[in-house]
Design a protein around this motif. Structure first.
Motif, PDB file in Angstrom:
ATOM      1  N   GLY A   1       0.572  10.312  -6.989  1.00 43.17           N
ATOM      2  CA  GLY A   1       2.373   9.919  -7.207  1.00 43.17           C
ATOM      3  C   GLY A   1       1.797   8.288  -8.511  1.00 43.17           C
ATOM      4  O   GLY A   1       0.650   9.280  -9.886  1.00 43.17           O
ATOM      5  N   THR A   2       2.853   7.804  -8.979  1.00 43.57           N
ATOM      6  CA  THR A   2       3.285   7.157 -10.172  1.00 43.57           C
ATOM      7  C   THR A   2       3.059   5.589  -9.628  1.00 43.57           C
ATOM      8  O   THR A   2       3.236   4.715 -10.199  1.00 43.57           O
ATOM      9  CB  THR A   2       3.693   7.485 -11.197  1.00 43.57           C
ATOM     10  OG1 THR A   2       5.636   8.118 -10.305  1.00 43.57           O
ATOM     11  CG2 THR A   2       3.501   9.093 -11.538  1.00 43.57           C
TER      12      THR A   2
ATOM     13  N   CYS B   1      -3.832  10.120  -1.268  1.00 46.27           N
ATOM     14  CA  CYS B   1      -4.631  10.178  -2.997  1.00 46.27           C
ATOM     15  C   CYS B   1      -5.480   9.731  -2.891  1.00 46.27           C
ATOM     16  O   CYS B   1      -7.027   9.647  -3.716  1.00 46.27           O
ATOM     17  CB  CYS B   1      -3.750   8.592  -3.212  1.00 46.27           C
ATOM     18  SG  CYS B   1      -4.301   7.622  -4.544  1.00 46.27           S
ATOM     19  N   ALA B   2      -6.091   9.058  -1.317  1.00 43.73           N
ATOM     20  CA  ALA B   2      -7.941   9.562  -1.426  1.00 43.73           C
ATOM     21  C   ALA B   2      -8.238  11.262  -1.604  1.00 43.73           C
ATOM     22  O   ALA B   2      -9.425  10.881  -2.285  1.00 43.73           O
ATOM     23  CB  ALA B   2      -8.223   8.861  -0.310  1.00 43.73           C
TER      24      ALA B   2
ATOM     25  N   LYS C   1      -8.684   4.251 -14.576  1.00 44.57           N
ATOM     26  CA  LYS C   1      -8.279   4.683 -15.823  1.00 44.57           C
ATOM     27  C   LYS C   1      -7.086   5.800 -16.691  1.00 44.57           C
ATOM     28  O   LYS C   1      -6.116   5.301 -17.480  1.00 44.57           O
ATOM     29  CB  LYS C   1      -9.353   4.797 -17.233  1.00 44.57           C
ATOM     30  CG  LYS C   1     -10.000   3.595 -17.070  1.00 44.57           C
ATOM     31  CD  LYS C   1     -11.656   4.095 -18.150  1.00 44.57           C
ATOM     32  CE  LYS C   1     -12.499   2.490 -18.196  1.00 44.57           C
ATOM     33  NZ  LYS C   1     -13.401   2.821 -19.063  1.00 44.57           N
ATOM     34  N   GLN C   2      -7.216   6.887 -15.466  1.00 40.21           N
ATOM     35  CA  GLN C   2      -6.313   7.881 -15.940  1.00 40.21           C
ATOM     36  C   GLN C   2      -5.363   7.824 -15.224  1.00 40.21           C
ATOM     37  O   GLN C   2      -4.442   8.481 -15.489  1.00 40.21           O
ATOM     38  CB  GLN C   2      -7.727   8.878 -15.428  1.00 40.21           C
ATOM     39  CG  GLN C   2      -8.574   9.298 -16.052  1.00 40.21           C
ATOM     40  CD  GLN C   2      -9.624  10.854 -16.197  1.00 40.21           C
ATOM     41  OE1 GLN C   2      -8.723  11.791 -15.683  1.00 40.21           O
ATOM     42  NE2 GLN C   2     -10.762  10.974 -16.236  1.00 40.21           N
ATOM     43  N   HIS C   3      -5.347   7.594 -14.121  1.00 39.29           N
ATOM     44  CA  HIS C   3      -4.370   7.243 -13.016  1.00 39.29           C
ATOM     45  C   HIS C   3      -4.449   5.245 -13.172  1.00 39.29           C
ATOM     46  O   HIS C   3      -4.181   4.544 -11.785  1.00 39.29           O
ATOM     47  CB  HIS C   3      -4.655   7.496 -11.706  1.00 39.29           C
ATOM     48  CG  HIS C   3      -5.329   9.300 -11.898  1.00 39.29           C
ATOM     49  ND1 HIS C   3      -4.203  10.098 -11.686  1.00 39.29           N
ATOM     50  CD2 HIS C   3      -5.853   9.659 -12.003  1.00 39.29           C
ATOM     51  CE1 HIS C   3      -4.929  11.392 -12.227  1.00 39.29           C
ATOM     52  NE2 HIS C   3      -6.195  10.993 -11.897  1.00 39.29           N
TER      53      HIS C   3
ATOM     54  N   CYS D   1       1.237  -1.123  -0.727  1.00 43.34           N
ATOM     55  CA  CYS D   1       0.298   0.313   0.530  1.00 43.34           C
ATOM     56  C   CYS D   1       0.649   1.487   0.026  1.00 43.34           C
ATOM     57  O   CYS D   1       0.785   2.272   1.130  1.00 43.34           O
ATOM     58  CB  CYS D   1      -1.003  -0.060   1.564  1.00 43.34           C
ATOM     59  SG  CYS D   1      -2.018  -1.266   0.874  1.00 43.34           S
ATOM     60  N   GLY D   2       1.628   0.863  -0.936  1.00 37.56           N
ATOM     61  CA  GLY D   2       2.646   2.288  -1.115  1.00 37.56           C
ATOM     62  C   GLY D   2       2.388   3.344  -1.603  1.00 37.56           C
ATOM     63  O   GLY D   2       1.026   3.923  -1.635  1.00 37.56           O
ATOM     64  N   GLY D   3       3.685   4.598  -1.683  1.00 37.65           N
ATOM     65  CA  GLY D   3       2.809   6.136  -2.100  1.00 37.65           C
ATOM     66  C   GLY D   3       2.678   7.115  -1.553  1.00 37.65           C
ATOM     67  O   GLY D   3       2.526   6.579  -0.442  1.00 37.65           O
ATOM     68  N   PRO D   4       1.995   8.327  -1.128  1.00 39.32           N
ATOM     69  CA  PRO D   4       1.897   8.956  -0.535  1.00 39.32           C
ATOM     70  C   PRO D   4       1.198   8.941   0.337  1.00 39.32           C
ATOM     71  O   PRO D   4      -0.028   8.563   0.347  1.00 39.32           O
ATOM     72  CB  PRO D   4       0.942  10.260  -1.744  1.00 39.32           C
ATOM     73  CG  PRO D   4       1.199   9.854  -2.814  1.00 39.32           C
ATOM     74  CD  PRO D   4       1.458   8.531  -3.354  1.00 39.32           C
TER      75      PRO D   4
END
Length: 454
Positions: free
Chosen positions: A51-52, A347-348, A77-79, A26-29
């Motif tokens: 993020g990416t 992200c939420a 789809k967009q992310h 559950c990585g990411g910002p």
């Protein structure tokens, strides 16, 4: 409280994966590190993103909301680095489970019932920092008012922001055009007396006057009751009660008239005989199948009815008691919050901002949700086919804004008031075990005990 609810009140707990295979972590910002800026509501140093790197957003949502699935699918789809781990449940169950889930198994994003107790228990993230970073404070203030709370979760309508809406919904009265024609109803009732006349004609013609649910822990007779309150009195005192303003009461003379009027409808046999056993999904199935002239419900069903009853359903706002009177309606966001312990809070929040500002997301809010999107006043607004139910509900929303008649839902006054007070009291009213006067007094007594005697 609401788009959402083809099977809103039924169905087992369901966990699904949306947008691809679950990411390994559950990585990411905001993944594992604490986020004091977002928790306290102070300004954020950077604008949050997803993020990416791979991110799995964990969500707990209300079952039967096609808008949520459509939005999460489009977002991925967009992310494409974002996938979803979604748990679905009945709204009644979410209402009962919310504190435990937020404390023991916190999702990143969650469909929220009444939020004051959740804020008091420090279970929801203060979103003031996100509001400043994304510019939500520049939106029309009325969009966010119902999701603001004072210190300790007291006094709704002002203070810090603790939730965001997927769109802005509104309630009113749907009707079956074919059945309306059978009783000579060529236009929506303009006054409460005209509505009463249509109900009586339907009963005489062997047509169920009102299709409504009232079974389970979240009874639907609260919808026509609050609409009747709107017919007889102003919206402001009802909002004061819902927002827990000191000294507010639901047991007012105009609300007593509304409860008495609902009692007359019950005694006249305007509801199904088994209304206390009917859940939301059954109500929708019966109404779509032609069993019921009117249905008190929200615009979240607009897209569904345009599809299932193409050209056969209409919508109008609850008429006032007196001709020319101002109209009011329940009008509130489809509320989502971020857990205070969310692993992917940034992200939420980015997703919630995307829902309100992305053109495709706003198209989904109208086409599938049937409701007005959240967001800036000058944001993209999709075109709607004239004559559809969705067009009628969007026009009605504009009328409510003009009359300043937006109310929160009476079921949102406290965390327990819907399941523990309104629903059992309304079920007793149907069963002849409670009077209209006693109903309001009982609810007010329960309210006082739940808000600490205010």
């Amino acid at each position: 409280m609401s788009r959402r609810v083809r099977n809103r009140w039924n169905g087992a707990v369901l966990t699904v994966v949306v947008g691809g295979t679950l990411a390994a972590g559950c990585g990411g910002p905001g993944s594992d590190a604490p986020q004091p800026e977002a928790t306290t509501g102070t300004a954020l140093s950077t604008t949050p993103t997803c993020g990416t790197t791979p991110v799995t957003l964990k969500a707990y949502i209300e079952t039967g909301f096609p808008i949520t699935k459509a939005l999460t699918t489009e977002f991925t789809k967009q992310h494409p680095n974002v996938t979803w781990n979604v748990r679905e449940d009945q709204f009644a169950v979410i209402t009962q489970n919310a504190p435990r889930v937020l404390a023991d198994d916190p999702p990143d994003l969650m469909r929220l019932p009444q939020v004051s107790e959740l804020v008091k228990d420090n279970l929801l993230k203060n979103m003031d920092g996100y509001a400043k970073a994304f510019g939500w404070d520049s939106w029309p203030a009325s969009q966010l008012q119902q999701m603001r709370l004072g210190p300790g979760g007291r006094t709704r309508g002002e203070g810090s922001l603790y939730a965001m809406g997927l769109n802005f919904s509104m309630t009113g009265v749907f009707y079956n055009k074919k059945l309306a024609g059978k009783i000579g109803m060529s236009a929506p009732p303009a006054t409460l007396a005209e509505l009463d006349d249509a109900l009586a004609k339907a009963k005489s013609a062997g047509i169920t006057p009102i299709a409504q649910f009232n079974g389970g822990a979240t009874g639907g007779l609260a919808f026509p009751l609050q609409d009747l309150m709107a017919s007889y009195g102003p919206a402001a005192p009802i909002n004061d009660w819902i927002f827990q303003k000191p000294g507010a009461t639901i047991d007012t003379p105009s609300n007593a008239q509304a409860a008495e009027h609902l009692g007359k409808w019950v005694k006249a046999g305007y509801f199904w005989k088994d209304v206390n056993a009917v859940d939301y999904a059954t109500m929708m199935s019966r109404f779509i199948g032609g069993d019921g002239l009117f249905m008190f419900n929200g615009d979240w069903e607009s897209g569904n009815l345009d599809k299932q009853m193409k050209g056969g359903a209409g919508f109008f706002l609850m008429p006032p008691a007196q001709a020319g009177g101002k109209r009011a309606a329940m009008s509130a966001p489809l509320t989502y919050g971020i857990s205070a312990r969310a692993k992917n809070a940034d992200c939420a929040a980015f997703f919630l901002n995307w829902v309100a500002t992305d053109s495709k997301a706003r198209d989904i809010a109208v086409a599938i949700g049937g409701s007005h999107p959240m967001g800036p006043a000058d944001a993209h607004m999709p075109s709607v086919t004239p004559g559809t139910v969705t067009a009628s509900t969007l026009d009605a929303g504009a009328d409510i804004a003009k009359d300043n008649g937006a109310m929160d839902f009476i079921a949102n006054a406290t965390g327990a008031i819907y399941a523990k007070s309104w629903t059992p009291q309304l079920q007793k009213l149907v069963a002849g075990q409670q009077t209209p006067e006693g109903l309001l007094k009982s609810v007010q007594s329960d309210y006082k005990s739940q808000v600490g005697g205010s």
